[in-house]
Design a protein around this motif. Structure first.
Motif, PDB file in Angstrom:
ATOM      1  N   ASN A  87       0.799  -1.228   0.000  1.00  0.00           N
ATOM      2  CA  ASN A  87       0.000   0.000   0.000  1.00  0.00           C
ATOM      3  C   ASN A  87       0.833   1.281   0.000  1.00  0.00           C
ATOM      4  O   ASN A  87       0.280   2.374   0.007  1.00  0.00           O
ATOM      5  CB  ASN A  87      -0.955   0.017   1.193  1.00  0.00           C
ATOM      6  N   ILE A  88       2.132   1.146   0.031  1.00  0.00           N
ATOM      7  CA  ILE A  88       2.996   2.322  -0.083  1.00  0.00           C
ATOM      8  C   ILE A  88       3.134   2.621  -1.578  1.00  0.00           C
ATOM      9  O   ILE A  88       3.818   1.897  -2.299  1.00  0.00           O
ATOM     10  CB  ILE A  88       4.384   2.067   0.553  1.00  0.00           C
ATOM     11  N   PHE A  90       4.038   5.621  -3.368  1.00  0.00           N
ATOM     12  CA  PHE A  90       4.607   6.884  -3.794  1.00  0.00           C
ATOM     13  C   PHE A  90       6.091   6.648  -4.015  1.00  0.00           C
ATOM     14  O   PHE A  90       6.655   5.666  -3.524  1.00  0.00           O
ATOM     15  CB  PHE A  90       4.366   7.983  -2.754  1.00  0.00           C
ATOM     16  N   ASN A 125       5.478  -1.937  12.099  1.00  0.00           N
ATOM     17  CA  ASN A 125       4.414  -0.974  12.387  1.00  0.00           C
ATOM     18  C   ASN A 125       4.925   0.248  13.150  1.00  0.00           C
ATOM     19  O   ASN A 125       4.565   1.377  12.837  1.00  0.00           O
ATOM     20  CB  ASN A 125       3.390  -1.654  13.301  1.00  0.00           C
ATOM     21  N   PHE A 132       5.413   8.207   9.825  1.00  0.00           N
ATOM     22  CA  PHE A 132       4.124   8.875   9.632  1.00  0.00           C
ATOM     23  C   PHE A 132       4.093  10.167  10.455  1.00  0.00           C
ATOM     24  O   PHE A 132       3.668  11.220   9.973  1.00  0.00           O
ATOM     25  CB  PHE A 132       3.003   7.939  10.094  1.00  0.00           C
ATOM     26  N   ILE A 139       3.842  18.434   7.263  1.00  0.00           N
ATOM     27  CA  ILE A 139       2.654  19.149   6.761  1.00  0.00           C
ATOM     28  C   ILE A 139       2.356  20.352   7.653  1.00  0.00           C
ATOM     29  O   ILE A 139       2.082  21.454   7.173  1.00  0.00           O
ATOM     30  CB  ILE A 139       1.424  18.219   6.702  1.00  0.00           C
TER      31      ILE A 139
ATOM     32  N   ILE B  68      -6.584  15.622   6.134  1.00  0.00           N
ATOM     33  CA  ILE B  68      -5.463  14.792   5.678  1.00  0.00           C
ATOM     34  C   ILE B  68      -5.923  13.502   5.003  1.00  0.00           C
ATOM     35  O   ILE B  68      -5.225  12.974   4.159  1.00  0.00           O
ATOM     36  CB  ILE B  68      -4.348  14.593   6.734  1.00  0.00           C
ATOM     37  N   PHE B  69      -7.078  12.998   5.358  1.00  0.00           N
ATOM     38  CA  PHE B  69      -7.688  11.944   4.542  1.00  0.00           C
ATOM     39  C   PHE B  69      -9.168  11.802   4.897  1.00  0.00           C
ATOM     40  O   PHE B  69      -9.623  12.340   5.903  1.00  0.00           O
ATOM     41  CB  PHE B  69      -6.965  10.591   4.665  1.00  0.00           C
ATOM     42  N   THR B 124      -2.812  -4.302   9.826  1.00  0.00           N
ATOM     43  CA  THR B 124      -2.696  -2.949  10.378  1.00  0.00           C
ATOM     44  C   THR B 124      -1.627  -2.162   9.626  1.00  0.00           C
ATOM     45  O   THR B 124      -1.808  -0.986   9.279  1.00  0.00           O
ATOM     46  CB  THR B 124      -2.333  -3.025  11.881  1.00  0.00           C
ATOM     47  N   ASN B 125      -0.519  -2.832   9.358  1.00  0.00           N
ATOM     48  CA  ASN B 125       0.541  -2.269   8.540  1.00  0.00           C
ATOM     49  C   ASN B 125       0.052  -1.770   7.189  1.00  0.00           C
ATOM     50  O   ASN B 125       0.420  -0.682   6.740  1.00  0.00           O
ATOM     51  CB  ASN B 125       1.564  -3.373   8.255  1.00  0.00           C
ATOM     52  N   ASP B 126      -0.776  -2.595   6.549  1.00  0.00           N
ATOM     53  CA  ASP B 126      -1.312  -2.226   5.238  1.00  0.00           C
ATOM     54  C   ASP B 126      -2.149  -0.949   5.339  1.00  0.00           C
ATOM     55  O   ASP B 126      -2.081  -0.082   4.465  1.00  0.00           O
ATOM     56  CB  ASP B 126      -2.205  -3.349   4.691  1.00  0.00           C
ATOM     57  N   ILE B 127      -2.940  -0.861   6.408  1.00  0.00           N
ATOM     58  CA  ILE B 127      -3.786   0.332   6.557  1.00  0.00           C
ATOM     59  C   ILE B 127      -2.913   1.570   6.770  1.00  0.00           C
ATOM     60  O   ILE B 127      -3.127   2.602   6.140  1.00  0.00           O
ATOM     61  CB  ILE B 127      -4.754   0.177   7.755  1.00  0.00           C
ATOM     62  N   GLY B 129       0.049   1.975   5.804  1.00  0.00           N
ATOM     63  CA  GLY B 129       0.694   2.246   4.518  1.00  0.00           C
ATOM     64  C   GLY B 129      -0.205   3.057   3.596  1.00  0.00           C
ATOM     65  O   GLY B 129       0.246   3.984   2.919  1.00  0.00           O
ATOM     66  N   THR B 130      -1.487   2.726   3.577  1.00  0.00           N
ATOM     67  CA  THR B 130      -2.441   3.467   2.742  1.00  0.00           C
ATOM     68  C   THR B 130      -2.563   4.913   3.208  1.00  0.00           C
ATOM     69  O   THR B 130      -2.527   5.850   2.407  1.00  0.00           O
ATOM     70  CB  THR B 130      -3.843   2.794   2.803  1.00  0.00           C
ATOM     71  N   ARG B 131      -2.675   5.098   4.530  1.00  0.00           N
ATOM     72  CA  ARG B 131      -2.799   6.464   5.063  1.00  0.00           C
ATOM     73  C   ARG B 131      -1.510   7.248   4.830  1.00  0.00           C
ATOM     74  O   ARG B 131      -1.530   8.439   4.538  1.00  0.00           O
ATOM     75  CB  ARG B 131      -3.126   6.441   6.563  1.00  0.00           C
ATOM     76  N   PHE B 132      -0.368   6.571   4.937  1.00  0.00           N
ATOM     77  CA  PHE B 132       0.924   7.194   4.670  1.00  0.00           C
ATOM     78  C   PHE B 132       0.959   7.709   3.223  1.00  0.00           C
ATOM     79  O   PHE B 132       1.397   8.832   2.951  1.00  0.00           O
ATOM     80  CB  PHE B 132       2.023   6.152   4.867  1.00  0.00           C
ATOM     81  N   THR B 133       0.478   6.894   2.313  1.00  0.00           N
ATOM     82  CA  THR B 133       0.429   7.285   0.900  1.00  0.00           C
ATOM     83  C   THR B 133      -0.466   8.515   0.714  1.00  0.00           C
ATOM     84  O   THR B 133      -0.106   9.454   0.003  1.00  0.00           O
ATOM     85  CB  THR B 133      -0.066   6.092   0.045  1.00  0.00           C
ATOM     86  N   VAL B 135      -0.990  10.853   2.846  1.00  0.00           N
ATOM     87  CA  VAL B 135      -0.368  12.022   3.451  1.00  0.00           C
ATOM     88  C   VAL B 135       0.798  12.529   2.587  1.00  0.00           C
ATOM     89  O   VAL B 135       0.982  13.736   2.426  1.00  0.00           O
ATOM     90  CB  VAL B 135       0.043  11.695   4.908  1.00  0.00           C
ATOM     91  N   VAL B 136       1.558  11.618   1.994  1.00  0.00           N
ATOM     92  CA  VAL B 136       2.640  12.043   1.100  1.00  0.00           C
ATOM     93  C   VAL B 136       2.043  12.692  -0.159  1.00  0.00           C
ATOM     94  O   VAL B 136       2.547  13.706  -0.643  1.00  0.00           O
ATOM     95  CB  VAL B 136       3.576  10.865   0.737  1.00  0.00           C
TER      96      VAL B 136
END
Lengths: 218, 218
Positions: A87-88, A90, A125, A132, A139, B68-69, B124-127, B129-133, B135-136
């Protein structure tokens, strides 16, 4: 110092997991200026820094840069293995800002450990959580802190990292850290010089009044 | 639909973990406008959205906001349980933008499952990762996209979320999403109106030329 002492959750692993890691890690020496990770083009593995300094930044289409975080001794560089986190999505570039020595863990080894070990998954994590936090902090800086404060804070931090008030850094380089144009940095540094907070010469920014610089950063 | 069908890794859990989750989740109905999570003041638990819409934003000291999301059906809201992630050290506020129905998982239950289950820790890591994406992506927007493009993109997305070209939204609200002042939004919307891309009335922004708006957002 050995890998066991650098890897924070080593003692919580099973004997098999310990063996697997010990047998696959290697010591890597990275020269200052080397590109460690370039967008999504490569996915070598993780770097657990022993000494030195890495910088992670993103690039605009026009080639402008902004530093999103920096890594120091005992920090783990996950993003050089970002392909293991689906899911990363970027592109991040990681370069060595100083000669760096690090433990290298191949991505396939780490990925399979992480899939099966709650300890390693939770450790991962924690690292993502720290990055994060760095990024949300950035920001807040960009949105709500004026450029003079951001520049003052950057010079203060740089001085603390380098252990000197005489910083060997170009205006171009500062602009890349802060995501702005060189001209903007030059103009603000000249204002700082007028305020007798720094003194400027070719490739050098010398902090002459750290107390005032600190006040300006707040 | 049942919790099992909403929780993506449910089938990978052990029977004990399944039971533990099933016995502790509850259905929550959240009214539009409710503050679901307020900085670090509370830490109730996770919300797996069935229907509705949540918005996560950060606040400046002066009370300015930036989104932010946003979270929609099937998204998991982790940050309402951010205390379980010790390295998440920023204050985020989460509110319901629409009446929302969600599965609620108490933080202590999820935390203990995550500590012992590689499956849940990796999920949890995947989630994160999505939020990190997200924010970037936001940093890229703020740094390198001019405000007219950001506003055009926001209106386009809002129209797609709401399923209408007639948006019931105030200039103040748009400013809070984009992290700017109301006056800046009003000025740009008037320019958009002059370009015949939107038409403005009290509390309403109506998109009159979606094709041109799309072009403006690129």
């Amino acid at each position: 110092m050995s890998f066991e002492e650098y890897f924070p959750v080593f003692n919580k692993l099973t004997p098999e997991e310990k063996d697997c890691l010990i047998n696959s890690v290697s010591l890597k020496r990275i020269k200052k200026g080397t590109i460690v990770h370039n967008g999504n083009d490569d996915c070598l593995g993780l770097l657990l820094i022993i000494s030195g300094q890495l910088r992670a930044y993103i690039l605009s289409e026009e080639g402008r840069e902004i530093t999103i975080f920096r890594l120091f001794s005992r920090d783990m560089c996950l993003f050089s293995a970002s392909c293991m986190m689906k899911n990363i999505q970027f592109d991040i570039t990681v370069t060595a800002e100083k000669d760096t020595e690090a433990w290298f863990i191949p991505v396939d080894i780490y990925k399979s450990l992480m899939e099966n070990s709650a300890v390693i998954a939770n450790y991962t994590n924690d690292i993502i959580g720290t990055r994060f936090t760095d990024v949300v902090w950035l920001i807040e800086q960009i949105m709500w802190k004026s450029f003079d404060k951001r520049l003052a804070l950057f010079l203060k931090e740089e001085s603390s990292i380098e252990g000197t008030e005489r910083l060997e850094i170009t205006h171009e380089k500062i602009a890349s850290h802060l995501g702005t144009a060189r001209e903007v940095v030059t103009r603000m540094l000249k204002y700082f010089q007028g305020e007798k907070v720094v003194s400027l010469s070719r490739g050098i920014v010398e902090i002459t009044d750290m107390k005032k610089l600190s006040e300006m950063s707040e």
